[in-house]
Structure formats: C-alpha cells, structure tokens
Design a protein around this motif. Structure first.
Motif, PDB file in Angstrom:
ATOM      1  N   THR A 177      95.784  60.423  77.713  1.00  0.00           N
ATOM      2  CA  THR A 177      96.925  60.498  78.179  1.00  0.00           C
ATOM      3  C   THR A 177      97.368  60.743  79.881  1.00  0.00           C
ATOM      4  N   ARG A 178      98.110  60.204  80.668  1.00  0.00           N
ATOM      5  CA  ARG A 178      98.098  60.189  81.930  1.00  0.00           C
ATOM      6  C   ARG A 178      99.089  61.339  82.519  1.00  0.00           C
ATOM      7  N   VAL A 179      98.946  62.247  83.269  1.00  0.00           N
ATOM      8  CA  VAL A 179      99.557  63.141  83.540  1.00  0.00           C
ATOM      9  C   VAL A 179     100.057  63.064  85.096  1.00  0.00           C
ATOM     10  N   VAL A 180     101.069  62.848  85.720  1.00  0.00           N
ATOM     11  CA  VAL A 180     101.138  62.804  86.958  1.00  0.00           C
ATOM     12  C   VAL A 180     102.190  63.839  87.785  1.00  0.00           C
ATOM     13  N   SER A 181     101.838  64.320  88.765  1.00  0.00           N
ATOM     14  CA  SER A 181     102.701  65.540  89.245  1.00  0.00           C
ATOM     15  C   SER A 181     102.774  65.073  90.818  1.00  0.00           C
ATOM     16  N   ILE A 215     100.761  62.856  95.228  1.00  0.00           N
ATOM     17  CA  ILE A 215     100.821  62.785  94.035  1.00  0.00           C
ATOM     18  C   ILE A 215      99.380  62.715  93.201  1.00  0.00           C
ATOM     19  N   TYR A 216      99.410  63.482  92.246  1.00  0.00           N
ATOM     20  CA  TYR A 216      98.123  63.542  91.483  1.00  0.00           C
ATOM     21  C   TYR A 216      98.200  63.098  90.326  1.00  0.00           C
ATOM     22  N   MET A 217      97.098  62.530  89.676  1.00  0.00           N
ATOM     23  CA  MET A 217      97.360  61.977  88.425  1.00  0.00           C
ATOM     24  C   MET A 217      95.649  62.579  87.651  1.00  0.00           C
ATOM     25  N   TRP A 218      95.986  62.865  86.258  1.00  0.00           N
ATOM     26  CA  TRP A 218      94.796  63.237  85.757  1.00  0.00           C
ATOM     27  C   TRP A 218      94.904  62.414  84.458  1.00  0.00           C
ATOM     28  N   ARG A 219      93.817  62.371  83.506  1.00  0.00           N
ATOM     29  CA  ARG A 219      93.760  61.901  82.197  1.00  0.00           C
ATOM     30  C   ARG A 219      93.202  63.111  81.373  1.00  0.00           C
ATOM     31  N   ILE A 220      94.029  63.071  80.268  1.00  0.00           N
ATOM     32  CA  ILE A 220      93.455  64.379  79.287  1.00  0.00           C
ATOM     33  C   ILE A 220      92.235  64.071  78.816  1.00  0.00           C
ATOM     34  N   PRO A 221      91.204  64.900  79.009  1.00  0.00           N
ATOM     35  CA  PRO A 221      89.849  64.437  78.731  1.00  0.00           C
ATOM     36  C   PRO A 221      89.602  64.899  76.846  1.00  0.00           C
ATOM     37  N   LYS A 222      88.310  63.814  76.735  1.00  0.00           N
ATOM     38  CA  LYS A 222      88.272  63.961  75.222  1.00  0.00           C
ATOM     39  C   LYS A 222      87.738  65.102  74.869  1.00  0.00           C
ATOM     40  N   ASN A 223      86.709  65.640  75.647  1.00  0.00           N
ATOM     41  CA  ASN A 223      86.174  67.109  75.421  1.00  0.00           C
ATOM     42  C   ASN A 223      86.451  67.783  76.674  1.00  0.00           C
ATOM     43  N   LEU A 224      87.288  69.110  76.252  1.00  0.00           N
ATOM     44  CA  LEU A 224      87.755  69.844  77.490  1.00  0.00           C
ATOM     45  C   LEU A 224      86.629  70.676  78.189  1.00  0.00           C
ATOM     46  N   PRO A 225      86.252  70.598  79.443  1.00  0.00           N
ATOM     47  CA  PRO A 225      85.295  71.442  80.027  1.00  0.00           C
ATOM     48  C   PRO A 225      85.465  72.884  79.619  1.00  0.00           C
TER      49      PRO A 225
END
Length: 240
Positions: A177-181, A215-225
């Motif tokens: 899932t993409r998160v944009v801030s 503008i930042y974008m992340w993707r929700i990781p499969k395995n959380l660090p």
C-alpha cells in the motif's frame, strides 16, 4: 295580493337563486383547481440532501490548510493512482484530494475528517463535481477509523501526527500500500519509495511553507523492520 307586490317577490327570488348558483360554481371551480395542483402527474418534486453531520468530537489534529491543486495532482501522480485504486485521505478538509482522485484518476475514494464544517463542505464539493457515486466523506477521528481496504493513503498533517499514526498504518494496511505525505516525514521510517521537492508556479497559489516542502512516498513493507516495531516498554496510551 297586488300584482306589483307579486312581481317584487318573484324578482327577489330570481336574484337570490342566481347568487346561490354563482357561489356554488366558484366553489366547485376552486376545488377543481386545488385538486389539479396536488394531483398533476407532470409535477415532480426532487429532494437532494447533504448527509447530516455530528457535533465536533474534539479539536482536529492539524490546522486546516488547503492543498494547492497542482500539488494534489502531483501527489496522486506519484502514487500512480488508477481506476482500480481505493484512496483514503486522512484529514480530508474540503475534499479536493478524494474528489480529484475520483474525477481525474477514476479511483474510488474516501475522505475522513473530524470537523463537521469540512465534511459538509466536502460533500457539497463532491456533489458539484458530479462524483458522489465514487466519493464518500466520513466525519470520524481517523485514529479510530478503519481504512484497511486502502491501496493509497494521502496525508497532509504534521510530523508528530504522522509518527503517531505510523503504527496504525502498519497495523491496518496491506503490504505494498502506498502512503504519500506532503511536507511531513515519518520519523525513523526513511525507506522512501519516492521523495521530491514541491514545484510551485506563481499561479498555483502555494504558501511559503508549501513552496519549500517535500512530497514523500512509502510502501508498507511485507516484514516490518525491527526498529519500526512498537516498543514494548512504551505504553500505547501515552501516544493518544
């Protein structure tokens, strides 16, 4: 009885009868007209209502600052929003981001805001834009909301609120899932999928803060660090 008296009686009786007939005729016509006004099959009454709002639950988490349309478009472009996406805007203000996601990019979208004034305004704007079939607005505290079906989440909050929201994003959102801030980061979550400087032209009406934002974008990781996992020594209630 004298003839003159008889003629007077006949004349008076004839006049009274005429008045009675006239009065009945007017009353009948009035009744028919009234009936026609209420039963005319060609008369259609249409009521379009805006969803009702509730009293303000608490103060919003961030001050409302409208996002310039050029930045709205760019945030959705960075996320590569398309017709198969489900977009959520947390702190949706006047609704311009969900409305643009639906109208320009074809996505289904939801705006969540705690302020009833903003929700009312957003619903009116969606109606004007003709996208009420693809957009909805919820008057909710987004810390208590369910947005787990999102494929894109848009934020224009401050750093503290973003960081406070981060565990909820990790908990609810599916991997990828993409998160944009706009403007605000996520603390230690620096694994950006994309970051760029905002580009504003004079006609875009950006304020000074927006002109010097990222503008930042992340993707929700499969395995959380490990460094992004909730600290078991911190009481979650302290973050509320």
């Amino acid at each position: 009885m004298p003839v003159k008296s008889l003629l007077k009686i006949l004349l008076l009786a004839t006049s009274a009868g005429s008045l009675l007939i006239s009065g009945c005729s007017k009353q009948t016509t009035s009744q028919l007209n009234t009936g026609a006004a209420t039963t005319n099959p060609n008369t259609v009454q249409v009521q379009q209502s805006i969803p009702e709002t509730k009293p303000l639950e608490r103060e919003p988490d961030a001050e409302y600052v409208p996002t310039p349309q050029a930045i709205v478009d760019r945030m959705l472009e960075i996320a590569k929003v398309g017709k198969n996406d489900i977009v959520y805007d947390l702190g949706s203000g006047d609704g311009r981001i969900p409305i643009t996601a639906a109208k320009k990019f074809g996505a289904r979208s939801t705006g969540i805001d705690i302020d009833p004034k903003r929700i009312k305004e957003a619903n009116e704007n969606a109606k004007k834009s003709g996208v009420t079939d693809k957009v909805k607005f919820l008057q909710q505290d987004f810390f208590k909301s369910d947005f787990s079906d999102a494929t894109v989440v848009i934020l224009y909050l401050d750093d503290f609120v973003n960081i406070k929201l981060r565990p909820l994003l990790f908990k609810q959102l599916k991997p990828g899932t993409r998160v944009v801030s706009l403007r605000s980061h996520m603390g230690d979550w620096i694994d950006y999928a994309h970051v760029e400087q905002v580009k504003c032209n004079p006609e875009d009406n950006c304020n000074s803060e927006q002109q010097h934002s990222e503008i930042y974008m992340w993707r929700i990781p499969k395995n959380l660090p490990a460094d992004l996992r909730p600290d078991p020594n911190i009481d979650p209630e302290r973050l509320k």
